[in-house]
Write an enzyme that holds these catalytic residues in place. Structure first.
Site, PDB file in Angstrom:
ATOM      1  N   ASP A  15       0.910  -1.131   0.153  1.00  0.00           N
ATOM      2  CA  ASP A  15      -0.062   0.009  -0.052  1.00  0.00           C
ATOM      3  C   ASP A  15       0.780   1.168   0.116  1.00  0.00           C
ATOM      4  OD1 ASP A  15      -3.022   0.564   1.671  1.00  0.00           O
ATOM      5  OD2 ASP A  15      -2.316   1.870   0.155  1.00  0.00           O
TER       6      ASP A  15
HETATM    7  C1  GLC Z   1      -4.297   4.273   0.025  1.00  0.00           C
HETATM    8  C2  GLC Z   1      -5.192   3.304   0.210  1.00  0.00           C
HETATM    9  C3  GLC Z   1      -5.312   2.034  -0.760  1.00  0.00           C
HETATM   10  C4  GLC Z   1      -5.220   2.629  -2.224  1.00  0.00           C
HETATM   11  C5  GLC Z   1      -3.622   3.341  -2.142  1.00  0.00           C
HETATM   12  C6  GLC Z   1      -3.485   3.711  -3.538  1.00  0.00           C
HETATM   13  O1  GLC Z   1      -3.462   4.638   0.997  1.00  0.00           O
HETATM   14  O2  GLC Z   1      -4.959   2.589   1.286  1.00  0.00           O
HETATM   15  O3  GLC Z   1      -6.567   1.487  -0.435  1.00  0.00           O
HETATM   16  O4  GLC Z   1      -5.185   1.755  -3.031  1.00  0.00           O
HETATM   17  O5  GLC Z   1      -3.560   4.016  -1.298  1.00  0.00           O
HETATM   18  O6  GLC Z   1      -4.314   5.009  -3.682  1.00  0.00           O
END
Ligand code: GLC
Length: 733
Positions: free
Chosen positions: A290
């Site tokens: 993430d």
């Molecule tokens: C965010 C979220 C995740 C998302 C990623 C990209 O922090 O936790 O669900 O897909 O970043 O935006």
């Protein structure tokens, strides 16, 4: 002499074939097996090229087409992936051209983005979609979202989110499919199928990304990003099943989670990322971290510096690093220090290349450019949005048949901060959803009732704050109307990421407005648009009817109006329990029986929730016959069919979902009071009857997992439960 001529011939042959190979290497041969193409390409890559594949940056934030050149220049040609924020493929194609033509080996970039419940045609939030109990419709919606995303230049979406959520203080409860593992599994699989189609290389297919792996929803106190204390029993029984189902359904990738799983964060957890995902489930795609999750391992106290964070995440099984650049900056040194074996680098690169090959990116690296008007918001796409919005809405209360509104209603009061609102109906993570495309409640109601009733509007109050100056006008509007529709709820930013709330009650000002409008002594219909279960303990008694419309996306206005007029018979049922108050959290349908079922209650409030998972009313009535078993006893290897006849005993057609639960009252470990194992939704004409069937497969439906993930099926008595009817049967060795 002869020997020399043979050697010469061989040398010539080798020369020809190597120059032919150089011109058409195996990895560029679209007829070669993917595994051969991967092997050939990895054998040609140097360490720098391999490490670049393990990184994801961002592009397209600046959508000014004049800056395409600047942005393209700033992106390394060999980067593995980009989070792509544009709505058009031009920038993507320019960057991809650089990757294909300016890098040494021409490896295409993977473009990803958060397409959670639609790209431009925005559907209801996922929690609402689960309340439709219509996986086929959810697949259709995901397929449209995938097509719009693909036409915008994307190959990959960071969706579905399948975190089983039991704490509605956590804002991200909006993004998943509720509190039940089976429901998250079914809708997760339905969404993966919608995105990935029959084949990842089919036109408009995009790769799915299961998130957040794993247990993120258990964040302590509903506080996002926090520690999650998860026993191995809960891990296997509750949080892993949706991911296992979606991996088996062929999901191409996963995203490792932010949360600390009982001491070992999800983004540095060898057990979940390698032992479970790769060794047991044989997943051959890859894991993306993430956003900055690897860097955050330092905040979580398991890494002293970025290099150690990168080492731990990579060795645990995170193949691609989202945005914090740790792999790019540290992996080369870690390989040189022999801390990371080249074989592990090659495996990670191979996994990423495998998804790119399966998507067909090496052979079709560019997106066909079509005009924006044919890219988004197609009539058939909006028709799916309308249907899914209607099927997701839940009639929670309907005293004295307040709804549907009859022709006697000549004056409709439309009051509340949500009545004319558009942007908040989009919900969180609404990608490129545009509030101008949204049909508000007011617009829907005006279209539905404008010719038969007078609509008297007043806002009454804001979503929060203390300003009661609008109450008087709202009350006067209510007084002169025959029915009062009060539209309340949450702003879109009150749920989603980093949107935890200490209470799931609406702000006091909204509740005060309802109390004020009671003075009009007219029927009150409460219409709620929100991204989480709400605390309705004070509001429920004040309303004659309550409609939960969730955050319905573009087409909620007319879907809601159709329900209010009776054009649509509501068929939604809750996929998550509504606690009576925030103090009851966590409370969920598949809890275990207490040691003293009649004791252990709260002293200050009732112990039952406001509504259990499965609650939802209709304008018709359904009568359930007795449960009929194909046998009262089966062997472990046998099958048992359970049937129930359901009659539509009302005066209008309606759809009924039958939720099939099992219970094992005596087992080696305690089991939940009810476990949802199957559901089916059917439409019944007034007066019609039909039989719903559930074929129980004991190993699939009656077994349990222990703390190691091993499944057990024990002989003994079981219950099958439908609509509060229960019937026993026995399983023998
Ligand atoms: C965010 C979220 C995740 C998302 C990623 C990209 O922090 O936790 O669900 O897909 O970043 O935006």
């Amino acid at each position: 002499m002869k020997r020399i001529s043979v050697i010469l011939a061989l040398l010539v042959f080798v020369q020809i074939s190597s120059s032919a190979q150089a011109k058409n290497p195996v990895y560029k041969d679209k007829n070669a097996p993917i595994e051969s193409r991967i092997k050939d390409l990895v054998s040609k890559m140097n360490l720098e090229e391999k490490i670049l594949q393990l990184n994801q940056y961002t592009a397209g934030m600046n959508t000014n087409v004049n800056n395409i050149g600047e942005q393209t220049k700033s992106i390394p040609a060999g980067i593995g992936s980009l989070i792509y924020f544009s709505t058009g493929p031009e920038l993507r194609n320019a960057i991809q051209k650089k990757a294909m033509e300016e890098s040494r080996l021409g490896i295409p970039i993977l473009f990803g983005y958060d397409v959670i419940h639609g790209f431009r045609t925005i559907y209801p939030i996922s929690l609402a979609q689960a309340c439709s109990w219509n996986p086929a419709l959810v697949t259709e919606a995901a397929a449209v979202a995938g097509k719009e995303a693909n036409l915008a230049g994307l190959d990959w979406t960071f969706s579905p989110m399948i975190d089983v959520a039991r704490d509605p203080r956590w804002g991200r409860v909006a993004e998943g499919y509720g509190e039940d593992p089976y429901t998250n599994a079914v809708f997760g699989v339905a969404t993966v199928k919608g995105y990935q189609g029959k084949n990842l290389s089919d036109p408009f297919s995009i790769a799915a990304c299961l998130k957040h792996f794993v247990g993120y929803s258990e964040s302590e106190g509903g506080r996002d990003y926090h520690y999650s204390d998860i026993s191995m029993q809960s891990l296997w029984e509750t949080y892993l099943p949706p991911f296992e189902a979606c991996v088996k359904a062929g999901a191409a990738t996963l995203m490792s989670s932010f949360n600390d799983i009982s001491g070992i964060p999800g983004s540095a957890n060898p057990y979940t990322l390698t032992e479970v995902l790769k060794k047991r489930w044989k997943h051959d795609g890859f894991v993306l971290s993430d956003w900055d999750a690897i860097d955050q391992l330092m905040d979580q106290g398991v890494a002293s510096d970025r290099k150690e964070a990168g080492y731990k995440a990579f060795m645990a099984g995170v193949e691609m690093d989202m945005t914090d650049n740790i792999y790019f900056q540290n992996l080369k040194e870690l390989v040189a220090e022999k801390k990371i074996p080249m074989a592990k680098i090659d495996d990670a690169v191979s996994r990423i290349l495998r998804v790119k090959f399966r998507l067909g990116l090496f052979d079709e690296p560019y997106t066909t450019v079509v005009g924006e008007s044919s890219r988004f918001l197609q009539p058939e796409s909006k028709a799916v949005a309308q249907k899914l919005a209607a099927e997701s809405m839940v009639l929670l209360k309907n005293n004295e048949k307040t709804l549907p509104l009859t022709s006697s209603v000549q004056q409709i009061a439309l009051i509340g901060p949500m009545a004319a609102d558009k942007q908040d109906l989009l919900g969180a993570w609404s990608a490129h959803g545009n509030e101008n495309d949204v049909e508000s409640i007011s617009e829907g109601i005006t279209k539905e009732f404008g010719n038969v009733a007078r609509i008297n509007s007043a806002k009454g109050c804001d979503f929060d704050g203390y300003d009661e100056s609008g109450f008087a006008e709202a009350l006067s509007v209510a007084r002169k109307s025959d029915v009062v529709l009060i539209c309340l709820g949450e702003k879109r930013g009150w749920s989603g990421e980093n949107a935890s709330r200490s209470t799931i009650a609406l702000p006091a000002i909204q509740e005060k407005l309802v109390v004020e409008l009671l003075k009009a002594k007219k029927p009150i219909v409460l219409i709620l648009s929100n991204g989480r279960p709400l605390e309705l303990v004070r509001l429920e008694p004040l309303a004659d009817a309550i409609v939960e419309m969730w955050q319905p996306g573009l087409c909620g206005g007319s879907a809601l109006a159709g329900i209010l007029s009776g054009r649509i018979n509501p068929s939604g049922k809750l996929a998550i329990t509504f606690p009576l108050t925030s103090g009851q959290i966590p409370i969920y349908y598949n809890m275990r029986q207490s040691a003293r079922p009649t004791s252990g209650k709260y002293q200050d409030i009732p112990t039952l929730p406001m509504y259990w998972l499965g609650h939802g009313l209709s304008y018709t009535t359904f009568d359930f016959g007795d449960l009929k078993l194909s046998a009262s006893k089966i062997k472990k290897t046998g099958k048992l069919t359970v049937e129930v006849e359901v009659s539509n005993t009302g005066t209008v057609a309606g759809s009924e979902t039958v939720l099939w639960y099992i219970n094992d009252p005596a087992c080696s470990i305690s089991r939940p009071m009810k476990e949802l194992k199957y559901f089916e939704k059917k439409e019944l004409a007034a007066g019609a009857k039909t039989t719903y069937k559930f074929e129980i497969d004991p190993n699939r439906d009656l077994s349990y997992t222990d703390a190691t993930g091993k499944r057990f099926l024990e002989a003994g008595e079981f219950d099958v439960i439908v609509n509060n009817k229960k019937v026993k049967f026995e399983v023998t060795e």
